[in-house]
Design a protein around this motif. Structure first.
Motif, PDB file in Angstrom:
ATOM      1  N   GLN A   1      20.583  37.751  33.106  1.00  0.00           N
ATOM      2  CA  GLN A   1      19.566  38.699  32.676  1.00  0.00           C
ATOM      3  C   GLN A   1      18.193  38.034  32.638  1.00  0.00           C
ATOM      4  O   GLN A   1      17.183  38.651  32.943  1.00  0.00           O
ATOM      5  N   THR A   2      18.176  36.768  32.235  1.00  0.00           N
ATOM      6  CA  THR A   2      16.907  36.064  32.150  1.00  0.00           C
ATOM      7  C   THR A   2      16.428  35.623  33.535  1.00  0.00           C
ATOM      8  O   THR A   2      15.252  35.724  33.857  1.00  0.00           O
TER       9      THR A   2
ATOM     10  N   SER B   1      15.395  27.252  33.326  1.00  0.00           N
ATOM     11  CA  SER B   1      15.233  28.329  34.290  1.00  0.00           C
ATOM     12  C   SER B   1      14.982  27.776  35.701  1.00  0.00           C
ATOM     13  O   SER B   1      15.410  28.370  36.681  1.00  0.00           O
TER      14      SER B   1
ATOM     15  N   LEU C   1      23.676  36.903  29.426  1.00  0.00           N
ATOM     16  CA  LEU C   1      22.462  36.240  28.934  1.00  0.00           C
ATOM     17  C   LEU C   1      21.678  35.482  30.006  1.00  0.00           C
ATOM     18  O   LEU C   1      20.476  35.702  30.184  1.00  0.00           O
ATOM     19  N   ALA C   2      22.348  34.619  30.745  1.00  0.00           N
ATOM     20  CA  ALA C   2      21.609  33.779  31.690  1.00  0.00           C
ATOM     21  C   ALA C   2      21.146  34.578  32.911  1.00  0.00           C
ATOM     22  O   ALA C   2      20.009  34.453  33.354  1.00  0.00           O
TER      23      ALA C   2
ATOM     24  N   THR D   1      16.338  39.201  36.186  1.00  0.00           N
ATOM     25  CA  THR D   1      16.153  40.419  35.404  1.00  0.00           C
ATOM     26  C   THR D   1      16.213  41.669  36.274  1.00  0.00           C
ATOM     27  O   THR D   1      16.811  42.670  35.891  1.00  0.00           O
TER      28      THR D   1
ATOM     29  N   GLU E   1      26.596  40.775  25.628  1.00  0.00           N
ATOM     30  CA  GLU E   1      25.288  40.122  25.593  1.00  0.00           C
ATOM     31  C   GLU E   1      25.411  38.638  25.924  1.00  0.00           C
ATOM     32  O   GLU E   1      24.554  38.065  26.591  1.00  0.00           O
TER      33      GLU E   1
ATOM     34  N   ARG F   1      25.251  45.994  33.337  1.00  0.00           N
ATOM     35  CA  ARG F   1      25.575  44.833  32.517  1.00  0.00           C
ATOM     36  C   ARG F   1      27.030  44.873  32.092  1.00  0.00           C
ATOM     37  O   ARG F   1      27.731  43.858  32.083  1.00  0.00           O
TER      38      ARG F   1
ATOM     39  N   LEU G   1      26.052  37.975  18.578  1.00  0.00           N
ATOM     40  CA  LEU G   1      25.890  38.931  19.677  1.00  0.00           C
ATOM     41  C   LEU G   1      27.246  39.196  20.328  1.00  0.00           C
ATOM     42  O   LEU G   1      28.175  38.410  20.230  1.00  0.00           O
TER      43      LEU G   1
ATOM     44  N   GLY H   1      26.057  26.919  23.032  1.00  0.00           N
ATOM     45  CA  GLY H   1      26.678  27.867  23.949  1.00  0.00           C
ATOM     46  C   GLY H   1      26.585  29.300  23.483  1.00  0.00           C
ATOM     47  O   GLY H   1      25.761  30.066  23.969  1.00  0.00           O
ATOM     48  N   ILE H   2      27.408  29.639  22.504  1.00  0.00           N
ATOM     49  CA  ILE H   2      27.486  31.045  22.111  1.00  0.00           C
ATOM     50  C   ILE H   2      26.323  31.444  21.216  1.00  0.00           C
ATOM     51  O   ILE H   2      25.734  30.616  20.540  1.00  0.00           O
ATOM     52  N   VAL H   3      25.981  32.729  21.272  1.00  0.00           N
ATOM     53  CA  VAL H   3      25.100  33.309  20.262  1.00  0.00           C
ATOM     54  C   VAL H   3      26.039  34.127  19.383  1.00  0.00           C
ATOM     55  O   VAL H   3      26.418  35.236  19.743  1.00  0.00           O
TER      56      VAL H   3
ATOM     57  N   ARG I   1      29.340  33.637  31.913  1.00  0.00           N
ATOM     58  CA  ARG I   1      27.884  33.683  31.855  1.00  0.00           C
ATOM     59  C   ARG I   1      27.286  32.903  33.027  1.00  0.00           C
ATOM     60  O   ARG I   1      26.377  33.361  33.693  1.00  0.00           O
ATOM     61  N   TRP I   2      27.863  31.728  33.280  1.00  0.00           N
ATOM     62  CA  TRP I   2      27.298  30.891  34.338  1.00  0.00           C
ATOM     63  C   TRP I   2      27.690  31.353  35.727  1.00  0.00           C
ATOM     64  O   TRP I   2      26.893  31.273  36.655  1.00  0.00           O
TER      65      TRP I   2
ATOM     66  N   ILE J   1      18.423  26.972  36.945  1.00  0.00           N
ATOM     67  CA  ILE J   1      19.175  28.172  37.343  1.00  0.00           C
ATOM     68  C   ILE J   1      18.666  28.681  38.688  1.00  0.00           C
ATOM     69  O   ILE J   1      19.439  29.082  39.552  1.00  0.00           O
TER      70      ILE J   1
END
Lengths: 337, 509, 350
Positions: free
Chosen positions: B365-366, B331, B362-363, B369, B358, B384, B354, B349-351, B421-422, B334
């Protein structure tokens, strides 16, 4: 092109796999109602919901853990501890065998809050042991479960109580467990409230999404900047709070408490979660699913007693359902070979 | 080459899964003592065809012949008994057991003493040594497999296939985890096998490799056969065109990016782990693509993960825009506008379970937020979804919808989701670790294009790659690592295979 | 965050320690005595059991100031744990062994082991070893309440109610329709109470009909759930509820209350328990639980200790020395159950 049709097919199959649960429950109800039509009554519905209420709350706690790919065996003993702690604080001052001699009637918020705080502390302890000390969750919580049970027995055996079942609760406390509003038991309303709360938390907040991500792939979550420690602490603490709340309600509902309360609830909760669609490998689980999972088990035990089937058979049926549900679960999340 | 040379023939093979026709009248002829390359984009049906040839799947229609005799495979064991072996992309050795036990598992040489079968260790050892000698392999049969590298395990698998007396060995992406030198060892073994009359079916995305070692090439597209050609008659461009089904004039996009001021500067970075990177210094400029070459084990990934805050640093400093920064977790990274697209898509990498949505958010959102929240701290699904759709569009991610679980997407599309995501975290520095590994040609080109665009926008890009052409084709500058040190730096335009290889192995000995 | 956490952990630990300190104080007190201390190894089936805990407390109370140290072990309702516990105690060279046996088949072996070590062995509150086994060793004893008595008391109370109240036959079929709440399968007490209660009702000339037998593992919540279900199914058929213990009886009462029983005199259903726990006695006073019976743990615990004391002094165990009825062959001590109803709740005090 080829792939996208493949995906679609997979979904159709998954649709059936997902709804197998409802089919099983409806079939169960149909069979029981066929044998004894009286089963389809409001009284029965109310009874089942009431009996499911505390179990739902325990299962919700357990669900947090399972989604985050953890394990928790301390749930049952936590229920027992919370039941005894709240019971000891909820007694009427007029009761002849009080746990604490010469106490005044405490507002019922006190036993509830004290128990919940105890649950929170123990939950945090679980989280810390798992997330910081890196003890496998299964072992860590097995340890805390023994620890809690021991503490509970010690507390329960304090003189003058000396391990006598607790009783003589204040009216308000008993009312919490046995009362109802417009025919709906309070504890069912509380369970419902918990479900709504957990649903929102998991689906509508960032925290919830992070829990799913951590459970689905902890490494990926870590690389995405999620604080794994924070999430683990949260799920175990949350579970602790829910277990404790369930324990309080169990004490209120039965009008008593002993250190043996809650024994085995953790396994029932895990079973309900799994049957309700939580994946054993983490990352998956819904409030609705867990609700149905708990309900199925209660429909079985209530329904089979209702039609006079021996208690032994109930376990046979429950066992079969657990195994069948996991067999389905494994297929549901099996990735393409 | 006459008909009699054909050792394995598959004729008009169909394979249907519920609702999907995965193979449509595919035929294949594999000759004795040749390497037959099987090519096609991901999802073209190569693996399905090979699973039919190895008894994992049963074809819905069509015939299989071995040495001209019509046959059928009940299961993989049956296929192996008839002389077919397959070396999978992902290996599953029994790490806790010895090399020889792994080779002979299921048919361990034994003696019978009364009713008891006793393992004949000596015979097993002798046979293993002989087997390895025949393949020029220098591995101690008594060593635990867990102590060996992935590439050696790959070679063991081949030895195992040979030990079954295979007439046909199917190799599915055998070099994906091998370094150049290890690849050479593999090729030497393949040559030996050819001489012994063994046929090899070789699946790979790496075109140089294919043209180098194969005798014939069969190309598939969308579950159908495009055709089979003698390898000499083909060029890379021809193969690509036939695989994609359209003209692909270039393998790398034109680059317009102009490197500017220094963005990230790393000085004397040393890992807490004595076996990892040591005293590493380098920099990346704004708008620059920096390639990082080296062999497997050169600690490139470890270095990047340390810059990203995942691994611990013993000493050294990291400056961004000239300002020293402390990065202790992902974090933090980021927050400092660094993004890391990891090498192991599946594990880091992937979940998998999900959705695309999602996984995409992911990144962000964290890290940010608040951008997705209402005042009540509840997530706004529309925001989103908008973000996700933006990248599904701009990166042309192929997915039924954004609620689809990411595990059902192809590798290339998964990679694009992760890139999305990135990009959502609005990074200034993108670290891409083997960004095109295991991705088909079309998707590779798209990812290169995105990289070029980002660099043109002034972002700094660090790309770890083990593919020489990719390194040279995409980098403005290349640094090479060897055993934890930076062993060389060169300009992207003037770099050659030899220069890179020289640096990559310079700390050896 | 971290600080808060360590603080709460520390608090919890502190709490744990004080809690431990308090509870074990009484047991510790005995330890500090004379050098030549005798040790009695005691194996209990479950520390979590209310009755067992009360008995243990009574033993430690009796041991306070005495010269015999108590080394207690918890079998956790598990036969193999029990076996381990016994072996451990024997290895520790205890001077006396008491076993709250849950493995009747193992009794001869336990006696043989004690004989080998030449220490007295007392079987406490469990099924008796066979007379042959008991007689095989002169220092083997068995002390227990007569489990069947608790069943007989339930049967007599139910019969009495039935005969005195014509309305007791709620569905008018002339039979006593009853629910049996069973504690635990294979448990001796559970078995005796289940069988003897109904046997006595039949002996008293009343026809019976079993509505349902429900296994509730001694648990109040379990009994509450199952009885709720039975009420929903056969509300008007239930005449009597027999429960193997008070906890389950009270669970049944809770379920009955929830569905409108015990509101007035007409909605009364006799529920019978065993143990006369404090909450049980409260319920008797309140008029919901009809009756229970007391196997006084204090008498059991203090008698066990008395036996050990006598043996340590080399005295013989007889009705005179012990103050309790000892069987003629000198190795059985039967303690009586006391019937508890609204008339004599004061007898449940101990």
């Amino acid at each position: 092109m080829v792939q996208s049709t493949g995906v679609k097919k997979k979904f159709n199959k998954q649709f059936f796999l997902n709804n197998g649960l409802y089919v099983v429950m409806l079939a169960l109800i149909a069979v029981i109602a066929f044998i004894s039509p009286k089963f389809l009554s409001l009284v029965v519905l109310r009874d089942i919901l009431m009996q499911s209420s505390t179990r739902i709350i325990v299962a919700l706690g357990c669900m947090f853990i399972l989604i985050a790919a953890g394990a928790d065996l301390s749930g049952g003993r936590m229920v027992g501890f919370a039941a005894v702690v709240s019971g000891s604080l909820a007694q009427a001052s007029t009761y002849s065998n009080p746990f604490f001699v010469n106490h005044a009637d405490l507002p019922i918020l006190v036993p509830v809050l004290v128990s919940v705080v105890v649950g929170l502390i123990i939950g945090m302890m679980n989280g810390y042991i798992v997330a910081k000390l890196d003890v496998p969750a299964f072992i860590a919580t097995l340890g805390t479960s023994m620890f809690i049970y021991g503490l509970n027995s010690l507390y329960f055996n304090l003189p003058p109580n000396n391990s006598q079942p607790l009783g003589g609760y204040q009216k308000a406390f008993t009312e919490l467990g046995a009362g109802s509003i417009a025919g709906i038991p309070f504890i069912t309303l509380i369970a419902l409230g918990c479900m709504v709360f957990v649903f929102i938390l998991l689906n509508k907040t960032c925290l919830g999404k992070e829990i799913y991500a951590v459970g689905g792939n902890e490494e990926a979550a870590k690389f995405s900047g999620i604080n794994i420690f924070k999430i683990q602490m949260f799920v175990y603490s949350m579970a602790g709070v829910l277990y404790a709340l369930a324990g309080v309600l169990e004490a209120a509902r039965t009008g008593s408490a002993t250190s043996n309360y809650g024994a085995g609830y953790e396994l029932d909760a895990i079973a309900s979660c799994i049957v309700g669609g939580c994946s054993i490998t983490g990352g998956v689980g819904t409030v609705q699913g867990v609700f149905v999972g708990v309900l199925i088990f209660n429909v079985i035990s209530y329904g089979l007693t209702f039609i006079g089937v021996s208690s032994y058979w109930q376990n046979v049926v429950k066992g079969i359902i657990i195994v069948a549900a996991v067999a389905i679960d494994v297929r549901k999340y099996r990735t393409k070979s | 080459m006459g008909k009699s040379d054909v050792v394995l023939e598959m004729r008009n093979i169909d394979k249907e899964f519920p609702g999907v026709k995965a193979l449509n009248h595919v035929s294949l002829q594999v000759r004795k003592g040749t390497v037959h390359a099987l090519m096609g984009e991901n999802g073209a049906g190569k693996s399905t065809l090979m699973k039919c040839a190895f008894g994992i799947y049963h074809p819905s229609a069509g015939e299989i012949f071995i040495d001209g005799e019509k046959t059928e495979f009940k299961n993989t064991r049956d296929a192996m008994d008839q002389g077919i072996s397959m070396i999978h992309q992902e290996l599953h050795p029994i790490n806790t057991r010895s090399v020889m036990e792994n080779i002979w598992v299921g048919r361990v040489p034994h003696r019978k003493i009364g009713p008891i079968h006793v393992v004949d260790e000596r015979k097993m050892y002798k046979e293993t040594v002989e087997l390895f000698k025949g393949l020029n392999l220098d591995i101690d049969p008594r060593k635990k497999v867990g102590e060996l590298s992935v590439s050696i395990c790959q070679l063991l698998e081949i030895a195992r296939a040979v030990s079954y007396g295979a007439k046909v060995i199917i190799m599915d992406e055998p070099t994906s985890s091998l370094t150049e030198t290890e690849t050479e060892i593999l090729f030497a073994i393949i040559k030996k096998l050819k001489v012994q009359g063994v046929a090899i079916i070789y699946i790979s995305h790496k075109m140089e490799e294919i043209l180098k070692i194969s005798d014939e090439v069969t190309i598939m597209r969308d579950g159908s056969l495009v055709g089979s050609w003698i390898a000499n008659e083909l060029t890379q461009d021809l193969i690509v065109t036939r695989m994609v089904g359209r003209e692909m004039t270039q393998r790398f996009p034109q680059r317009h990016n102009v490197p500017g001021d220094i963005m990230l500067e790393v000085e004397n970075l040393t890992s807490v782990n004595p076996h990892s990177f040591k005293g590493v210094s380098f920099h990346v400029k704004k708008g620059e693509i920096l390639g990082v070459g080296g062999l497997v084990g050169a600690q490139r990934t470890e270095l990047m993960e340390a810059i990203f805050g995942i691994r611990k640093i013993d000493s050294g400093s990291i400056k961004i825009n000239g300002k020293q920064v402390q990065i202790k977790s992902a974090s933090d990274a980021i927050e400092n506008k660094i993004a890391l697209l990891t090498e192991e898509r599946r594990s880091t990498g992937i979940v998998p379970m999900l959705s695309v949505l999602e996984n995409t958010v992911l990144a962000k959102q964290t890290a940010h937020t608040h951008k997705y929240q209402t005042s009540l701290r509840l997530l706004v699904d529309r925001k989103r979804a908008d973000d996700t759709l933006q990248f599904v569009d701009s990166l042309s991610i192929k997915t039924p919808n954004i609620k689809t679980q990411i595990q059902y997407l192809s590798g290339g599309n998964q990679q694009k989701v992760l890139l999305g995501r990135w990009l959502l975290t609005e990074p200034e520095i993108l670290i891409l670790d083997e960004p095109t590994r295991g991705i088909d040609v079309g998707a590779k080109y798209e990812i290169y294009t995105i990289m070029e665009q980002l660099a043109s926008q002034g972002k700094s890009i660090i790309m770890i790659s083990s593919e020489m052409t990719e390194l040279m084709g995409m980098s403005d500058r290349i640094i090479v690592m060897c055993e934890g040190y930076i062993s060389g730096m060169m300009d992207g335009k003037t770099a050659t295979d030899e220069k890179i290889m020289h640096c990559a192995s310079s700390h050896r000995n | 965050m971290k600080k808060l956490l360590s603080l709460s952990l520390a608090l919890l630990l502190a709490f744990t320690m004080t809690a431990c300190g308090d509870a074990s104080a009484s047991e510790e007190a005995g330890k500090a005595g004379a050098e030549e201390q005798l040790v009695a190894g005691m194996v209990w089936y479950n520390f979590g059991d209310t009755f067992i805990t009360a008995t243990r407390n009574a033993v430690s109370d009796a041991a306070e100031g005495g010269n015999i140290k108590i080394d207690a072990a918890d079998s956790q309702v598990d036969i193999s744990t029990q076996t381990n516990n016994i072996n451990n105690l024997l290895t520790k060279d205890v001077d006396f062994l008491t076993i709250n046996n849950i493995n009747p088949a193992g009794a001869p072996e336990y006696i043989a082991k004690a004989k080998e070590k030449d220490i007295p062995v007392i079987f406490v509150n469990c099924d008796s070893p066979s007379d042959e086994d008991l007689n095989s060793y002169d220092k083997a004893f068995h002390i227990s309440s007569a489990a069947e008595q608790s069943g007989y008391i339930q049967g007599d109370l139910a019969s009495q109610y039935w005969n005195e109240n014509p309305a007791a036959d709620r569905n008018g079929n002339g039979k006593m329709d009853y629910i049996m709440l069973v504690g635990m399968q294979g448990n001796y007490d559970s078995k005796m109470r289940t069988e003897k209660s109904v046997e006595r009702v039949i002996e008293n000339g009343i026809e019976v009909n079993l509505i349902q037998e429900a296994l509730c593992n001694w648990q109040r919540a379990e009994a509450q759930n199952q009885v709720a279900s039975i009420i929903a199914a056969r509300r008007d058929d239930i005449d009597v509820i027999f429960a193997n213990n008070d906890d389950m009886a009270l669970g049944a009462i809770e379920a009955l209350k929830a569905s409108g029983f015990f509101a007035d005199e007409d909605s009364y259903i006799p529920v019978l328990g065993v143990d006369a726990t404090k909450v049980g006695v409260e319920a008797i006073k309140e008029g919901t639980l009809m009756g229970s019976s007391l196997n006084n743990p204090v008498i059991l615990g203090s008698t066990v200790y008395k036996m050990i004391e006598l043996l340590s002094e080399g005295k013989e165990i007889t009705t005179e020395t012990l103050g309790r009825t000892v069987s003629e062959d000198g190795n059985h001590i039967w303690l009586d159950y006391v019937q508890i109803t609204a008339e004599n709740t004061e007898d449940a005090e101990y």
